[in-house]
Design a protein around this motif. Structure first.
Motif, PDB file in Angstrom:
ATOM      1  N   GLY A 254       6.416   8.186   2.055  1.00 21.30           N
ATOM      2  CA  GLY A 254       5.565   8.185   0.984  1.00 21.30           C
ATOM      3  C   GLY A 254       5.709   7.265  -0.188  1.00 21.30           C
ATOM      4  O   GLY A 254       5.157   7.215  -1.178  1.00 21.30           O
ATOM      5  N   MET A 255       6.587   6.045   0.092  1.00 22.05           N
ATOM      6  CA  MET A 255       6.653   5.063  -0.743  1.00 22.05           C
ATOM      7  C   MET A 255       6.015   3.676  -0.467  1.00 22.05           C
ATOM      8  O   MET A 255       5.699   3.012  -1.467  1.00 22.05           O
ATOM      9  CB  MET A 255       8.230   4.697  -1.110  1.00 22.05           C
ATOM     10  CG  MET A 255       8.890   5.820  -1.978  1.00 22.05           C
ATOM     11  SD  MET A 255       8.398   6.343  -3.337  1.00 22.05           S
ATOM     12  CE  MET A 255       8.237   4.729  -4.123  1.00 22.05           C
ATOM     13  N   PHE A 256       5.561   3.439   0.763  1.00 18.98           N
ATOM     14  CA  PHE A 256       4.814   2.239   1.276  1.00 18.98           C
ATOM     15  C   PHE A 256       3.493   2.374   0.741  1.00 18.98           C
ATOM     16  O   PHE A 256       2.772   3.426   0.694  1.00 18.98           O
ATOM     17  CB  PHE A 256       4.852   2.036   2.555  1.00 18.98           C
ATOM     18  CG  PHE A 256       6.296   1.624   3.012  1.00 18.98           C
ATOM     19  CD1 PHE A 256       6.470   0.055   3.166  1.00 18.98           C
ATOM     20  CD2 PHE A 256       7.315   2.334   3.534  1.00 18.98           C
ATOM     21  CE1 PHE A 256       7.900  -0.186   3.431  1.00 18.98           C
ATOM     22  CE2 PHE A 256       8.507   1.894   3.933  1.00 18.98           C
ATOM     23  CZ  PHE A 256       8.855   0.571   3.999  1.00 18.98           C
ATOM     24  N   GLY A 257       2.891   1.199   0.524  1.00 20.30           N
ATOM     25  CA  GLY A 257       1.648   0.990   0.101  1.00 20.30           C
ATOM     26  C   GLY A 257       1.188   1.601  -1.181  1.00 20.30           C
ATOM     27  O   GLY A 257       1.891   1.818  -2.210  1.00 20.30           O
ATOM     28  N   THR A 258       0.228   2.370  -1.475  1.00 20.49           N
ATOM     29  CA  THR A 258      -0.526   3.096  -2.481  1.00 20.49           C
ATOM     30  C   THR A 258      -0.294   4.770  -2.328  1.00 20.49           C
ATOM     31  O   THR A 258      -0.943   5.482  -3.015  1.00 20.49           O
ATOM     32  CB  THR A 258      -2.141   2.606  -2.798  1.00 20.49           C
ATOM     33  OG1 THR A 258      -2.665   3.334  -1.557  1.00 20.49           O
ATOM     34  CG2 THR A 258      -2.348   1.168  -2.620  1.00 20.49           C
ATOM     35  N   PHE A 291       2.133  -1.714  -9.215  1.00 20.85           N
ATOM     36  CA  PHE A 291       2.635  -0.331  -8.700  1.00 20.85           C
ATOM     37  C   PHE A 291       3.098  -0.360  -7.462  1.00 20.85           C
ATOM     38  O   PHE A 291       4.268  -0.016  -7.082  1.00 20.85           O
ATOM     39  CB  PHE A 291       1.863   0.750  -9.380  1.00 20.85           C
ATOM     40  CG  PHE A 291       2.527   2.004  -9.282  1.00 20.85           C
ATOM     41  CD1 PHE A 291       3.075   2.546 -10.540  1.00 20.85           C
ATOM     42  CD2 PHE A 291       2.679   2.919  -7.959  1.00 20.85           C
ATOM     43  CE1 PHE A 291       3.752   3.795 -10.625  1.00 20.85           C
ATOM     44  CE2 PHE A 291       3.461   3.995  -8.217  1.00 20.85           C
ATOM     45  CZ  PHE A 291       3.779   4.465  -9.405  1.00 20.85           C
ATOM     46  N   MET A 292       2.264  -0.942  -6.478  1.00 17.99           N
ATOM     47  CA  MET A 292       2.218  -0.650  -5.203  1.00 17.99           C
ATOM     48  C   MET A 292       3.635  -1.870  -4.842  1.00 17.99           C
ATOM     49  O   MET A 292       4.334  -1.529  -3.996  1.00 17.99           O
ATOM     50  CB  MET A 292       1.062  -1.142  -4.418  1.00 17.99           C
ATOM     51  CG  MET A 292       1.171  -1.152  -3.097  1.00 17.99           C
ATOM     52  SD  MET A 292      -0.367  -1.664  -2.142  1.00 17.99           S
ATOM     53  CE  MET A 292      -0.688  -3.342  -2.580  1.00 17.99           C
ATOM     54  N   ALA A 293       3.375  -3.019  -5.673  1.00 18.23           N
ATOM     55  CA  ALA A 293       4.555  -3.977  -5.350  1.00 18.23           C
ATOM     56  C   ALA A 293       6.022  -3.445  -5.759  1.00 18.23           C
ATOM     57  O   ALA A 293       6.971  -3.574  -4.686  1.00 18.23           O
ATOM     58  CB  ALA A 293       4.268  -5.150  -6.183  1.00 18.23           C
ATOM     59  N   LEU A 298      10.970  -0.814  -3.607  1.00 25.00           N
ATOM     60  CA  LEU A 298      11.743   0.189  -3.541  1.00 25.00           C
ATOM     61  C   LEU A 298      11.797   0.608  -1.934  1.00 25.00           C
ATOM     62  O   LEU A 298      13.062   1.058  -1.586  1.00 25.00           O
ATOM     63  CB  LEU A 298      11.265   1.555  -4.285  1.00 25.00           C
ATOM     64  CG  LEU A 298      12.276   2.674  -4.322  1.00 25.00           C
ATOM     65  CD1 LEU A 298      11.874   3.440  -5.595  1.00 25.00           C
ATOM     66  CD2 LEU A 298      12.207   3.681  -3.141  1.00 25.00           C
ATOM     67  N   ALA A 299      10.776   0.766  -1.397  1.00 29.12           N
ATOM     68  CA  ALA A 299      10.968   1.132   0.056  1.00 29.12           C
ATOM     69  C   ALA A 299      11.727  -0.008   0.841  1.00 29.12           C
ATOM     70  O   ALA A 299      12.526   0.678   1.791  1.00 29.12           O
ATOM     71  CB  ALA A 299       9.375   1.216   0.654  1.00 29.12           C
ATOM     72  N   ALA A 300      11.621  -1.166   0.458  1.00 29.10           N
ATOM     73  CA  ALA A 300      12.458  -2.039   1.304  1.00 29.10           C
ATOM     74  C   ALA A 300      14.027  -1.995   0.931  1.00 29.10           C
ATOM     75  O   ALA A 300      14.658  -2.064   2.126  1.00 29.10           O
ATOM     76  CB  ALA A 300      11.713  -3.473   0.762  1.00 29.10           C
TER      77      ALA A 300
END
Length: 536
Positions: A254-258, A291-293, A298-300
């Motif tokens: 739930g952290m990737f993209g928007t 925000f998406m970046a 964080l996901a990476a």
């Protein structure tokens, strides 16, 4: 054929009237197992000592007037099961028979195929002479080679397309079903179930298959295209599930993209209304992108740290397995040395008839056994010390990794909060400017009614904006708490399991050593008694 199906129901209703239905119980199972077990002396021994249901490979439960399948959970090694010629209506109770290869359910009252999901190794299935109207619910039978489903109530030829999923299906019996009277029956079956070698107990000739394929060429091409699309969809779904599992393991689902950004606005109707204001939509677009970046960063980080933890875990478990193997090899050498000594000493004891010499030999053997116990326990103590050191280092390394991950997560969520705060300030500023223009009558464009309701006064619009901001911050806080709590909880669970596994291994090894020593001690005592008997 339709008359036959109806007649079957009439006959079966008569069976119910004249014979008491039964359910598979322990008494029936015991009787059948013993009756079908070994005969002669072997059978006598089996009845005396008992037969473990878990060891039974084949079982016949035919002609038992069985209505319900039950109590089969112990037969985990069963490969062949006959349940034909009963009055079974619903297939249940077979989930534990995961090694079943051959199943006969013919001549029953089954109306719907079910209860076969766990029988993934099934090769041969007979459902002959039941009341089945649809071929279904067999998707898991991926190794199916032979299917007998003749003399049922199958009417729709299109239903045979279901059998295409069984790539290894070679023999199929359908004779006696209503659709067999259709002149298209044979060609349709050969064209659509191309893996078959035998149909209704007859070998399929190449020219028959070729003619059928030609006749249904266009239909088959359409089916192949549909199957290709479905296969691609399944592969994509499987890949998506695999990716989701990876993200969950890394705590960044739930952290990737928007995803997180969209969740902030899901229940926020007032913010959506404010997006109609001039300049707000562009401002939110910039906010979304930044925000998406931050979320992607964080996901990476999560995926990178997860790979590091996996590598550390692999090295750790490889290290402890190597340590246990080396310790085992040392123990085997010690045991072999003692075993060779004992064999030689006990043989020599048989040749000694002097009491003092016998006592001396026995005493020496007991001394060697005591030394063996000491050496084995010493090896175990050395392994315990080694494992304790390795476990502590592993715990230290994993704790440092998780702490670093937690710190990185907190830093990136701080960025997310800063972005939300900045957006909140800009939205408040734009709204106050619009309210001022509205009060002064300087607003040229007409506001929609739903938007005008927010600009009744300063308190109304301020409350709406602040409420949305609080909801956004709560969504961010909840996501951060979820990630951090999962990471810490699973670290604690991993460390606890490592220590628990080592403690259990140590207790089991100590018990094994003491049991081994006790066995040899009893054996030495027995040799001593024999020597005394010889003297007397």
């Amino acid at each position: 054929i339709y008359v036959r199906c109806v007649a079957t129901e009439v006959v079966m209703s008569r069976v119910y009237d004249t014979i008491e239905p039964t359910v598979i119980d322990d008494s029936m199972l015991q009787s059948c197992v013993y009756d079908q077990g070994p005969s002669g002396e072997a059978g006598t021994i089996a009845k005396t000592e008992g037969i473990d249901f878990g060891d039974v490979a084949q079982l016949r439960l035919d002609f038992k007037n069985i209505l319900k399948i039950d109590n089969m959970w112990s037969f985990t090694s069963l490969t062949k099961l006959q349940l034909d010629n009963n009055i079974i209506e619903t297939v249940t109770g077979l989930d534990s028979l995961v090694n079943l290869v051959w199943l006969d359910l013919s001549f029953n009252n089954i109306e719907r195929i079910s209860g076969l999901d766990r029988l993934v190794r099934l090769h041969d299935l007979s459902l002959f002479h039941n009341r089945i109207a649809v071929i279904e619910n067999m998707d898991s039978l991926v190794e199916l080679h032979v299917l007998s489903i003749g003399s049922n109530c199958l009417k729709d030829l299109e239903n045979l397309i279901y059998l295409r999923r069984f790539a290894d299906l070679q023999a199929l019996s359908l004779a006696g079903n209503p659709f067999c009277g259709d002149k298209r029956y044979k060609a349709f079956t050969l064209a659509h179930v191309s893996s078959l070698k035998y149909l209704d107990f007859q070998l399929i000739l190449d020219d028959q298959r070729a003619r059928a394929s030609e006749e249904y060429h266009d239909a088959i091409e359409q089916i192949l295209q549909q199957e290709k699309e479905e296969s691609q969809s399944r592969e994509e779904a499987a890949e998506a599930m695999k990716e989701l599992q990876l993200h969950k393991a890394a705590y960044v689902d739930g952290m990737f993209g928007t995803v997180l950004f969209d969740s902030m606005f899901d229940e926020d109707q007032d913010s959506s209304k404010l997006h109609q204001l001039q300049g707000v939509e562009e401002m939110v677009a910039v906010f979304r992108e930044k925000f998406m970046a931050a979320c992607d960063d964080l996901a990476a980080l999560g995926l990178k740290e997860y790979q590091r933890r996996c590598a550390e875990s692999e090295d750790f478990f490889a290290c402890i397995e190597e340590a246990k193997q080396q310790n085992k090899e040392q123990g085997v050498k010690v045991i072999e040395k003692f075993a060779n000594y004992k064999k030689r000493a006990m043989k020599e004891l048989q040749m000694i008839f002097n009491a003092d010499a016998q006592d001396a030999k026995i005493a020496t053997a007991r001394g060697e056994l005591s030394n063996l116990k000491h050496d084995l326990l010493l090896l175990e103590m050395q392994l315990v010390d080694q494992m304790e050191e390795v476990n502590k280092e592993f715990e230290r390394n994993m704790t440092e990794m998780v702490s670093g991950f937690v710190e990185g997560v907190q830093q990136r969520f701080t960025v997310c909060r800063d972005l939300e705060n900045f957006n909140h300030e800009k939205l408040t500023e734009l709204s106050m400017q619009l309210l001022e223009r509205l009060v002064k009558g300087e607003l040229e464009e007409e506001l929609p009614d739903e938007l005008r309701m927010l600009f009744v006064d300063k308190d109304t619009i301020t409350n709406a904006i602040n409420s949305a901001h609080d909801a956004h911050m709560l969504a961010i806080d909840n996501k951060e708490d979820s990630i951090l709590s999962r990471a810490r909880r699973e670290l604690n669970a991993l460390v606890e399991s490592v220590h628990r596994n080592e403690s259990e291994r140590n207790r089991a090894r100590i018990a094994e050593i003491l049991s081994y020593i006790s066995h040899h001690s009893d054996d030495i005592d027995a040799h001593e008694d024999t020597a005394r008997d010889t003297r007397s």
